[in-house]
Design a protein around this motif. Structure first.
Motif: not given
Length: 287
Positions: A176-193
């Motif tokens: 879950v934590l990895e998913y939330l990092l991807l959703r809330n931090v990386i994708r929500a702020h337009g950072l590269p994956e």
């Protein structure tokens, strides 16, 4: 298992008087159903016996029996051909749902791909992600099997999320934590994956930006009990590969997602990234 039915005892040759004597020592939890002690296993078996022919354990109880949900749930769901009143076995509530589910194992329980979808149907997004990612990460099922089961259902809560995770889970999201990092931090702020679950000489890493010399770890307590190992591994990445490591936990990827995105962006910029993080697209608390 600690549970028995009067019907079973009669089939084994017990007389009604013998059954009455046993009933005085055991606890009657429903008509003709007795348990020796109030345990999770007894609650599960009592539910299966009460459910009758074709009864199958489902939802969180099935996930726990399969091994991908570590905590014993307080509610035991049993699928049965006919509806029955719910019953109590100590602190456990046994709930019956009418329907036919195929089962496997002893006691019979729904297949993992069915189990995770049934859990998602009645749970929050985070709980749904937790069950699915653990089942995929521990190889109890595959994204392909879950997707096939999903396609066979006309209605399913969190459908788009589950479909996406069936693909992304195969690509390395394991919690879950990895998913939330991807959703809330990386994708929500337009950072590269990043690339996920990469093997390095010092060990596996959650998220790896090879181009920018940056490792990002989702540091959940249940997955990172050996902190000394983490420290040595981080140091090894720095000394051998000249790669920096950033670690974020539950608070950082939820309540402090903007601040976390800022720090992650700075780490990427130090490695040569020339982009900018996007703002005002997340729901986190603004510091």
């Amino acid at each position: 298992a600690g549970a028995v039915s009067a019907k079973q005892l009669l089939a084994l040759g017990f007389s009604r008087r013998q059954i009455e004597r046993l009933a005085r020592r055991w606890v009657r939890v429903a008509a003709g159903i007795f348990v020796e002690a109030m345990t999770f296993a007894a609650a599960v078996w009592a539910g299966v016996l009460r459910g009758g022919e074709g009864a199958v354990v489902g939802s969180e109880a099935a996930g726990h029996l399969a091994g991908f949900l570590p905590t014993e749930p307080r509610t035991v769901v049993v699928w049965a051909r006919h509806i029955h009143e719910d019953m109590r076995v100590g602190p456990w509530l046994v709930q019956f749902r009418q329907g036919v589910r195929s089962g496997r194992g002893t006691p019979p329980a729904t297949r993992p791909e069915v189990t995770v979808l049934d859990i998602a149907e009645r749970s929050s997004e985070v709980d749904a992600v937790g069950a699915l990612t653990r089942a995929l990460a521990e190889r109890h099922t595959t994204g392909e099997r879950v997707a096939r089961e999903l396609n066979g259902r006309a209605r399913q809560r969190h459908r788009r999320l589950i479909a996406r995770l069936c693909e992304e889970g195969e690509a390395g999201i394991e919690s879950v934590l990895e998913y939330l990092l991807l959703r809330n931090v990386i994708r929500a702020h337009g950072l590269p994956e990043p690339d996920r679950q990469r093997r390095r000489t010092a060990g596996r890493v959650d998220n790896h930006y090879d181009e920018y010399g940056l490792i990002v770890e989702a540091d959940g307590a249940s997955h990172h009990r050996d902190k000394a190992h983490d420290y040595f591994r981080d140091n090894e990445h720095l000394l051998v590969h000249d790669e920096r490591t950033l670690r974020f936990g539950w608070v950082q990827v939820n309540a402090q997602a903007c601040r976390t995105a800022d720090q992650l962006a700075r780490g990427l910029i130090l490695g040569g990234w020339d982009g900018n993080r996007r703002s005002a697209t997340c729901d986190c608390v603004k510091e």
